[in-house]
Scaffold this motif. Structure first.
Motif, PDB file in Angstrom:
ATOM      1  N   THR B  84       0.930  -1.562  -0.296  1.00 47.90           N
ATOM      2  CA  THR B  84      -0.069   0.274  -0.076  1.00 47.90           C
ATOM      3  C   THR B  84       0.707   1.283   0.107  1.00 47.90           C
ATOM      4  O   THR B  84       2.069   0.813   0.245  1.00 47.90           O
ATOM      5  N   LEU B  85       0.162   2.346  -0.750  1.00 50.91           N
ATOM      6  CA  LEU B  85       1.316   4.057  -1.092  1.00 50.91           C
ATOM      7  C   LEU B  85       1.165   4.111  -0.016  1.00 50.91           C
ATOM      8  O   LEU B  85      -0.322   4.026   0.991  1.00 50.91           O
ATOM      9  N   PRO B  86       1.963   5.501   0.581  1.00 50.98           N
ATOM     10  CA  PRO B  86       1.693   6.255   1.985  1.00 50.98           C
ATOM     11  C   PRO B  86       0.414   6.999   1.376  1.00 50.98           C
ATOM     12  O   PRO B  86       0.295   7.301   0.538  1.00 50.98           O
ATOM     13  N   GLN B  87       0.044   7.610   2.327  1.00 50.85           N
ATOM     14  CA  GLN B  87      -1.053   8.134   2.329  1.00 50.85           C
ATOM     15  C   GLN B  87      -1.161   9.472   1.340  1.00 50.85           C
ATOM     16  O   GLN B  87       0.095  10.062   1.987  1.00 50.85           O
ATOM     17  N   ALA B  88      -2.498  10.078   1.422  1.00 45.74           N
ATOM     18  CA  ALA B  88      -2.724  11.367   0.440  1.00 45.74           C
ATOM     19  C   ALA B  88      -2.469  12.155   1.550  1.00 45.74           C
ATOM     20  O   ALA B  88      -3.915  12.817   2.010  1.00 45.74           O
ATOM     21  N   SER B  89      -1.306  12.744   2.785  1.00 47.63           N
ATOM     22  CA  SER B  89      -2.353  13.585   3.632  1.00 47.63           C
ATOM     23  C   SER B  89      -0.997  15.044   3.244  1.00 47.63           C
ATOM     24  O   SER B  89      -0.979  15.052   2.761  1.00 47.63           O
ATOM     25  N   SER B  90      -1.720  15.473   3.994  1.00 46.51           N
ATOM     26  CA  SER B  90      -0.641  16.803   3.911  1.00 46.51           C
ATOM     27  C   SER B  90       0.561  16.837   4.765  1.00 46.51           C
ATOM     28  O   SER B  90       1.170  18.156   4.431  1.00 46.51           O
ATOM     29  N   HIS B 135      -0.225  14.482  -0.611  1.00 53.27           N
ATOM     30  CA  HIS B 135      -1.505  14.778  -1.823  1.00 53.27           C
ATOM     31  C   HIS B 135      -1.775  15.150  -2.970  1.00 53.27           C
ATOM     32  O   HIS B 135      -1.737  15.252  -3.292  1.00 53.27           O
TER      33      HIS B 135
END
Lengths: 358, 256
Positions: B84-90, B135
């Motif tokens: 799983t890819l890292p999340q689209a966070s800030s 993101h």
């Protein structure tokens, strides 16, 4: 890039120095938030139905005995607890919202959207209806304890559901909403069986009002907020890792399950204690983290403080608005937060979507 | 440190995913490809070594058994890049890598850690992404950041679960060359879950070919990847040919 654009890197500048430069900017934003909160506190203190000059206010704060007794009471027993409570409750809800959104990996999570706030209301309503003050148990003690017990139990139920459903955002949210309606119905049942005085107290809870704030209650919220903030910041690294991805965090040795349980217990404590004395104040826990994320980013060392400050500033502004909208009348603050905050929030989202920075 | 798997079995409830995987001692300084069809148990095996899934049997890295490792040892020795890819966070890409590199602070100074972060961004040629929020990154760019999280810690064992799945051809080659260089330079080991058998053939020193939860074949790429094993593992009719540069290549004719 959130909100403020960073300066273009100079030739040969290392990434570390570019990052430090960016962090300095974020610290300045944090400082500006703190100063803004302080200014709104002072303005909030100067606002009210009775005419009190700004100089008189400062004089009353500096040297209470120099003012007539009525003005001393207005400043120290009414306005100061009211204004301080707005800031403390706002900060507690802002921090709780930020932690909840990270722990559940859900940008729509807040103490209210997932029913934790409603559970606190139900706990408080129970404490009001089954009054145990004749046994020597003070309402100031029983109310927050009951609110916390139900908020904590609800958080754990949500956590269990999130684990069972693999953390699916929609399922957890739908479950939280169902829980909220169920709890609201049970509060309705308690309202139905309550006597006139109890009913009034429960209604006070559901509308959210700072009117019953006093220094003792504000001190309890301040202590809980401070303790929770210290523990939150101790977990800032783990929370930052969790934000980059659950598997990534697990592989770095973070016990994600344990982190979630502890965080949600902290959220329950913050929510319950904050709301125990002022009633339901929605929206702050949802919006403050989003604003903080936009202007500060998500490195949790700063994000958690930023979210608390955004919550404090928002509720302090709402407190001013509650006294200013209708002259001579103080509106319940829970109404104001929704009426003033939601359009503000929608505007922010719209602006950032246009810039593609959300 | 050599990697050794001895009779590893993994079950999810009553469903057996892997049974009796025994590899013998896999030499350090090698890139090991873990191949097999979907559901063969590749990711499960990697997760088990990363400490995310319980297993039965014995698995060790050098003298250390995986099951006995403390969190600190695991953090120091293993660099896991999940599927799983890292999340689209800030969070900024720099912060994502820095949060992984923080574990280095126990043994290094802040400036050494910052140098390590700088180096990994340069090595993976993603310095221009460092101060962008996650993101704003594409799937492939996020995958590079995830890989940087592992490389920055210079682990003894890389566990890479399809690290090139979101990358274009150019980046696939760059990533695999970087991983290979790191492994050779530091005499570490990499276990690479991969679906591209030609990339495995080109960049890996050893192949573990799984089929329905069992080890079908283990050894040098040329010995392991034969028309017979490929037919069993993937149900395809395939040939091993040599390209004009003299490299072996697998051509798939049709599904069986």
């Amino acid at each position: 890039m959130p909100f403020i654009q960073r300066a273009k890197p100079q030739e040969g500048q290392t990434l570390a120095s570019q990052y430090r430069q960016y962090m300095s900017l974020r610290l300045i934003i944090l400082l500006a938030l703190a100063v803004g909160t302080l200014l709104t506190l002072v303005y909030d203190l100067s606002e009210g139905p009775s005419s009190l000059s700004f100089l008189g206010l400062l004089q009353g704060l500096w040297s209470p005995d120099s003012l007539p007794i009525t003005q001393q009471v207005i400043i120290w027993d009414i306005r100061l607890p009211y204004a301080l409570m707005a800031i403390l409750v706002g900060a507690a809800l802002g921090l709780a919202g930020a932690e909840m959104q990270t722990a559940l990996n859900n940008p729509l999570a807040s103490p209210f959207t997932l029913g934790v706030g409603s559970a606190a209301t139900f706990g408080a309503s129970l404490a009001i209806v089954f009054d145990l003050s004749h046994l020597g148990i003070s309402q100031n003690f029983l109310l927050p304890v009951c609110a916390f017990a139900f908020a904590g139990a609800t958080s754990l139920i949500i956590l269990g559901i999130a684990n069972n459903l693999g953390g699916s955002i929609h399922s957890v949210l739908l479950f939280g909403i169902a829980l909220m309606f169920g709890l609201n119905a049970m509060v309705g049942v308690l309202q139905f069986v309550a006597d006139e005085g109890q009913l009034q107290q429960i209604v006070f809870w559901t509308m959210g009002s700072l009117a019953r704030a006093d220094i003792e209650k504000a001190s309890i919220v301040a202590i809980v907020l401070l303790v929770c903030l210290v523990f939150s910041l101790r977990n800032a690294w783990a929370m930052t890792l969790l934000r980059s991805g659950e598997e990534q965090a697990k592989s770095m040795g973070i016990n994600v399950k344990r982190l979630r349980v502890i965080t949600l217990l902290r959220v329950s404590l913050l929510t319950a204690v904050a709301l125990a004395f002022v009633g339901e104040i929605g929206f702050i826990g949802l919006v403050a983290p989003h604003i903080a994320r936009m202007i500060i980013g998500e490195s949790h060392r700063l994000f958690l403080i930023g979210s608390a400050l955004c919550g404090a500033l928002l509720l302090s502004l709402a407190s001013i608005a509650s006294k200013s909208v209708i002259s001579g009348l103080v509106l319940p603050i829970g109404m104001v937060t929704a009426l003033v905050g939601i359009p503000f929030f929608i505007t922010l989202i719209y602006q950032h979507q246009k810039r593609n920075t959300l | 440190m050599n990697l050794n798997l001895d009779q590893i079995s993994i079950s999810y409830g009553k469903t057996k995913i892997l049974s009796d995987i025994t590899t013998g001692s896999l030499q350090k300084g090698n890139v090991i490809a873990l191949l097999g069809s979907n559901g063969a148990g590749k990711s499960t095996l990697v997760k088990a070594l990363a400490g995310l899934v319980p297993y039965q049997g014995k698995a060790s890295l050098g003298d250390l058994e995986f099951a006995q490792m403390t969190q600190e040892q695991r953090l120091a020795l293993i660099g896991y890049v999940p599927q799983t890819l890292p999340q689209a966070s800030s969070l900024l890409a720099y912060e994502v890598v820095k949060s992984a590199a923080n574990s280095l602070l126990k043994s290094q100074s802040v400036s050494a850690m910052e140098e390590a972060i700088e180096e990994v961004f340069q090595k993976l040629k993603i310095s221009h992404l460092a101060l962008l929020p996650m993101h704003k990154l594409s799937g492939g760019q996020k995958q590079m950041v995830s890989l940087a999280q592992a490389i920055v810690r210079q682990p003894e064992l890389y566990l890479l679960d399809e690290p090139t799945s979101a990358l274009d051809l150019n980046w696939q080659i760059q990533v695999l060359e970087t991983v290979r260089n790191e492994v050779k330079k530091n005499q570490s080991t990499a276990v690479l879950v991969c679906h591209d058998i030609n990339l495995a053939l080109r960049y890996c020193d050893h192949i573990l070919l799984l089929n329905q939860g069992q080890l079908l074949s283990s050894g040098l790429p040329k010995e392991c990847l034969t028309p017979d094993t490929l037919a069993k593992a993937y149900q395809v009719s395939a040939r091993v040919e040599t390209c004009s540069l003299g490299r072996p290549m697998i051509l798939v004719d049709h599904a069986l």
